[in-house]
Design an enzyme around this catalytic site. Sequence first.
Site, PDB file in Angstrom:
ATOM      1  N   GLU A 149      -2.217  -0.200 -12.162  1.00 39.53           N
ATOM      2  CA  GLU A 149      -0.912  -0.430 -12.781  1.00 39.53           C
ATOM      3  C   GLU A 149       0.035  -1.115 -11.804  1.00 39.53           C
ATOM      4  O   GLU A 149       0.845  -1.962 -12.192  1.00 39.53           O
ATOM      5  CB  GLU A 149      -0.334   0.901 -13.257  1.00 39.53           C
ATOM      6  CG  GLU A 149      -1.111   1.519 -14.414  1.00 39.53           C
ATOM      7  CD  GLU A 149      -0.611   2.901 -14.777  1.00 39.53           C
ATOM      8  OE1 GLU A 149       0.416   3.322 -14.216  1.00 39.53           O
ATOM      9  OE2 GLU A 149      -1.250   3.563 -15.606  1.00 39.53           O
ATOM     10  N   ARG A 159     -15.082   4.770  -7.449  1.00 33.98           N
ATOM     11  CA  ARG A 159     -13.660   4.802  -7.815  1.00 33.98           C
ATOM     12  C   ARG A 159     -12.868   5.699  -6.871  1.00 33.98           C
ATOM     13  O   ARG A 159     -11.720   5.419  -6.547  1.00 33.98           O
ATOM     14  CB  ARG A 159     -13.519   5.303  -9.264  1.00 33.98           C
ATOM     15  CG  ARG A 159     -12.077   5.418  -9.759  1.00 33.98           C
ATOM     16  CD  ARG A 159     -11.432   4.059  -9.877  1.00 33.98           C
ATOM     17  NE  ARG A 159     -10.083   4.135 -10.408  1.00 33.98           N
ATOM     18  CZ  ARG A 159      -8.999   4.402  -9.679  1.00 33.98           C
ATOM     19  NH1 ARG A 159      -9.124   4.608  -8.373  1.00 33.98           N
ATOM     20  NH2 ARG A 159      -7.804   4.449 -10.223  1.00 33.98           N
ATOM     21  N   GLU A 216     -10.013  -3.122  -0.799  1.00 33.72           N
ATOM     22  CA  GLU A 216     -10.902  -4.218  -0.417  1.00 33.72           C
ATOM     23  C   GLU A 216     -11.808  -4.665  -1.558  1.00 33.72           C
ATOM     24  O   GLU A 216     -12.869  -5.243  -1.322  1.00 33.72           O
ATOM     25  CB  GLU A 216     -11.741  -3.815   0.793  1.00 33.72           C
ATOM     26  CG  GLU A 216     -10.935  -3.681   2.065  1.00 33.72           C
ATOM     27  CD  GLU A 216     -11.813  -3.690   3.306  1.00 33.72           C
ATOM     28  OE1 GLU A 216     -11.630  -4.594   4.152  1.00 33.72           O
ATOM     29  OE2 GLU A 216     -12.682  -2.814   3.413  1.00 33.72           O
TER      30      GLU A 216
END
Length: 460
Positions: free
Chosen positions: A89, A292, A334
Amino acid sequence: MLAERRIFHISGHERRSRTGAIRKGLARLALTGYRVAGILVYPLAGPFLAYRSWKGKEDRLRRSERLGYASQPRPRGPLVWAHSASVGETLALIPLLCELGRRDIHVLLTTGTVTSAELVSNRLGDQVIHQYVPLDLKFSMKRFVSYWRPDACITAESEIWPTTLLELHRRKIPQITVNARISDRSFERWQRHDTIAEALFGKMSLVVAQSDLDAERFRDLGAWPVLVSGNLKGDTDPPPCDPAALQRYREEIGERKTWAAISTFEGEEKAVAGIHKALMPRNGQLTIIVPRHPERSDAIEDMLKTQGLVVARRSRNDPITPETDIFLGDTMGEMGLYLRLTELAFVGRSLTGEGGQNPLEPAMLGCAVLSGSHVQNFRDAYANLARKGGARLIRDVEMLAKAVHYLLSNDVARRKMIDAGQETINEMRGALSVTVKALEPYINPLTVTARLQPKSATAR
């Protein structure tokens, strides 16, 4: 007889009105109860934040910001409070925040995670004032708003916090949600409490939704007005990377084929390991896994090693050798590096997880995109990519293995998907200009005020 029907009709109308009034009263009571509960638990907020700091989930030196205490001075002049909960977001908001900066409007950006704060520092520097978002408790929020006195509040995607909404509404501060979306699960949950939803969503000044479906859902829940812009993530720049690191890893990989499994959730890494072992005799590929949640990387490495796989970790600066099976991308910020090392990416949280993850970044960086079928949180993005041929949804691990093998060994098919993905990204651009136009009634007056007032001074 006619009189009796009329009386019955009036009585029915009165019953519906009375029922509606009762439900609205119960909704107000529920929201009051929520705020009172926040007051009662406030004394526990300090120990709670201390525990989270110990677990590494809060910034120990800045945890007082979560209680609404400011760590920076408020600049003089118009100020917009922007909030983004996650890294994705925040990335989507960056072009909009830069546009506000070009209009000389101060931007206070709050995020909820340490990784988001690091991203803000790296990507925006002193272009914004960063603070951790205060807990949705009355004393924290009141202290925060009283200090910063925002002229407007812009939130990204789907953040709904009752105390925050009510406090801003009480102070007549416009509340705007941009790039707005609402998942199937959230929509169903709000529908079960539709009067509470109406009491909250109705206090929003403007909603700018990602899709027609999201717009319809926000309207159903009581928001108005609601416009459609498309996805702001289509207007973001590709994630950057360290050129030296990219060159190093490309040299170490050499001519080996590569594919990546990014934003993976628990269970998906084991499936990827099985696919790697099955395809290795035919392709000799290097598999890149980017979980994640990097804090799971130790457990992932242990699992991979029990399967006899050789693992190189980015966080240890391990070299990639011809014997390396898995390159474990266990660092934050990254993704641009990992995606530039391949032309094929499986996007996780879609096989064993639910909801999916953003497929636009890999498509933007020249990857053919594969995903499981559970992508409801990014339905519109996947629909656009799949329609053009830039992404393929697969049912299970076996189908994923076949798709990976086909695309690794078929350069023409892979290139066709890459081109389709980038064409889709180009077509999706434009959400930023639509969003800025929708915000003009709120930000144009602030721009005029800002340009009539020097920015150097600070004010309390």
